[in-house]
Scaffold this motif. Structure first.
Motif, PDB file in Angstrom:
ATOM      1  N   ARG A  44       7.034  91.965 -21.900  1.00 44.60           N
ATOM      2  CA  ARG A  44       6.690  92.302 -20.523  1.00 44.60           C
ATOM      3  C   ARG A  44       6.737  93.812 -20.327  1.00 44.60           C
ATOM      4  N   VAL A  45       6.094  94.256 -19.275  1.00 47.46           N
ATOM      5  CA  VAL A  45       6.200  95.642 -18.842  1.00 47.46           C
ATOM      6  C   VAL A  45       7.464  95.768 -18.002  1.00 47.46           C
ATOM      7  N   GLN A  46       8.246  96.813 -18.250  1.00 48.52           N
ATOM      8  CA  GLN A  46       9.464  97.033 -17.479  1.00 48.52           C
ATOM      9  C   GLN A  46       9.102  97.507 -16.068  1.00 48.52           C
ATOM     10  N   VAL A  55       6.953 101.769 -19.880  1.00 45.50           N
ATOM     11  CA  VAL A  55       7.890 101.155 -20.815  1.00 45.50           C
ATOM     12  C   VAL A  55       7.523  99.684 -20.972  1.00 45.50           C
ATOM     13  N   VAL A  56       7.289  99.275 -22.216  1.00 44.80           N
ATOM     14  CA  VAL A  56       6.905  97.898 -22.511  1.00 44.80           C
ATOM     15  C   VAL A  56       7.946  97.296 -23.455  1.00 44.80           C
ATOM     16  N   LEU A  68       8.367  99.952 -26.432  1.00 47.23           N
ATOM     17  CA  LEU A  68       7.212 100.824 -26.649  1.00 47.23           C
ATOM     18  C   LEU A  68       7.052 101.679 -25.398  1.00 47.23           C
ATOM     19  N   LYS A  69       7.063 102.972 -25.597  1.00 45.67           N
ATOM     20  CA  LYS A  69       6.991 103.903 -24.463  1.00 45.67           C
ATOM     21  C   LYS A  69       5.757 104.782 -24.610  1.00 45.67           C
ATOM     22  N   LEU A  70       4.959 104.856 -23.554  1.00 48.14           N
ATOM     23  CA  LEU A  70       3.767 105.698 -23.549  1.00 48.14           C
ATOM     24  C   LEU A  70       3.877 106.689 -22.400  1.00 48.14           C
ATOM     25  N   ALA A  71       3.586 107.945 -22.685  1.00 51.61           N
ATOM     26  CA  ALA A  71       3.714 108.992 -21.665  1.00 51.61           C
ATOM     27  C   ALA A  71       2.552 109.965 -21.787  1.00 51.61           C
ATOM     28  N   PRO A  72       2.092 110.516 -20.661  1.00 52.27           N
ATOM     29  CA  PRO A  72       1.017 111.507 -20.691  1.00 52.27           C
ATOM     30  C   PRO A  72       1.521 112.825 -21.263  1.00 52.27           C
ATOM     31  N   ASP A 114      17.926  96.706 -17.655  1.00 52.06           N
ATOM     32  CA  ASP A 114      18.310  96.470 -16.261  1.00 52.06           C
ATOM     33  C   ASP A 114      19.784  96.764 -15.993  1.00 52.06           C
ATOM     34  N   VAL A 115      20.494  97.311 -16.984  1.00 51.44           N
ATOM     35  CA  VAL A 115      21.924  97.589 -16.812  1.00 51.44           C
ATOM     36  C   VAL A 115      22.178  99.061 -17.114  1.00 51.44           C
TER      37      VAL A 115
END
Length: 303
Positions: A44-46, A55-56, A68-72, A114-115
């Motif tokens: 899922r997507v966070q 953040v996936v 998996l993190k994608l950023a511009p 989530d923590v």
């Protein structure tokens, strides 16, 4: 794979995206390519996620959970990669790929998204966050030819220019801007150390992990003095501070307590806390987040 970026990310990038930027439009295809290249299974997507990256939650081919993190490019993801490589998982989330098969894409160890340390009572949260931050303050890489980290002077120089421009159209904030800029000049005159810093550290950036109880995520690394890094932590839960009748005295006690616990000069911490709060407040007002601006500027007035 059905995909839709979180609204929080869309709003935040809309505030900062340069004209003609199409990173969000290309994001669904970038996710598909990154997943296929690494043979990942998407969970899922966070949500709500961050303000500067997607953040996936995924699983690797062997079933290991990962992120998996994608950023511009403007979020400086390659700086994050370089910092995580330097920290090697000590105090921070671990990078799972030593190379960079896709620019702007990071494969990271899975923490408990989530923590965060913010879920703890305030005093305990500050203690755990400060302990985590201390582990990150290491010498920058000796050979910085592959990646040069931005310095505190460079980053705050850009911010100072924007603050001056903002003060010209915001007379109410002008005295605080003047005080913040004066503090910056004084602080930059004689920095006491030269360390690799997280850059955007706060309680919500410290997540529960398996290897260690708490690990930092989402750095925007910078090189400079430790007080600059600690300054953002001082104003955590600012909305609670503003709502409290003892908010001003609590803030001053927090500066003193954090400075003493991490061996940072109290006046330098106060100065950087002032600068960073005013900078954030002026920026919030510039993009129309008036409530945030009011909270931040009132907080800054206590310093």
């Amino acid at each position: 794979m059905a995909f839709e970026p979180p609204q929080r990310l869309i709003r935040a990038l809309g505030e900062t995206a340069p004209k003609g930027d199409d990173w969000l439009e290309k994001l669904p295809e970038a996710v598909r390519q990154a997943v296929a290249l690494r043979e990942l299974t998407v969970e899922r997507v966070q949500v709500p996620g961050g303000r500067s990256s997607l953040v996936v939650l995924v699983r690797r081919a062997d079933g290991t959970p990962a992120v998996l993190k994608l950023a511009p490019p403007r979020a400086r993801p390659e700086s994050e990669r370089a910092a995580l490589t330097r920290w090697e998982g000590l105090g921070a989330v671990q990078l799972l790929e030593s190379d960079a098969p896709t620019e702007g894409v990071l494969l990271l160890e899975r923490l408990h998204p989530d923590v965060s340390v913010r879920s703890l009572p305030e005093a305990k949260a500050l203690l755990e966050a400060a302990g985590t931050l201390r582990r990150l303050w290491v010498e920058p890489p000796a050979d910085d030819t592959a990646h040069r980290f931005e310095t505190v002077a460079e980053r705050t120089g850009r911010q100072a220019a924007a603050m001056r421009a903002g003060a010209e159209t915001d007379p109410e904030a002008a005295p605080l801007v003047d005080a913040a800029l004066a503090a910056r000049e004084e602080l930059l005159a004689a920095p006491p150390e030269h360390r690799l810093l997280h850059g955007t550290f706060r309680q919500s950036k410290v997540l529960a992990g398996e290897r260690m109880p708490w690990l930092a995520v989402g750095p925007d690394p910078v090189v400079g003095e430790c007080a600059f890094d600690l300054a953002r932590l001082v104003r955590d839960r600012v909305e609670d501070l503003i709502a409290s009748p003892s908010g001003a005295s609590t803030t001053r006690r927090r500066v003193k307590r954090l400075a003493e616990s991490l061996d940072v000069d109290q006046e330098r911490l106060r100065g950087w806390t002032l600068f960073r709060a005013v900078e954030s407040g002026v920026r919030a007002r510039r993009v129309g987040r008036e409530k945030d601006a009011e909270l931040l500027l009132e907080f800054a007035s206590w310093l």
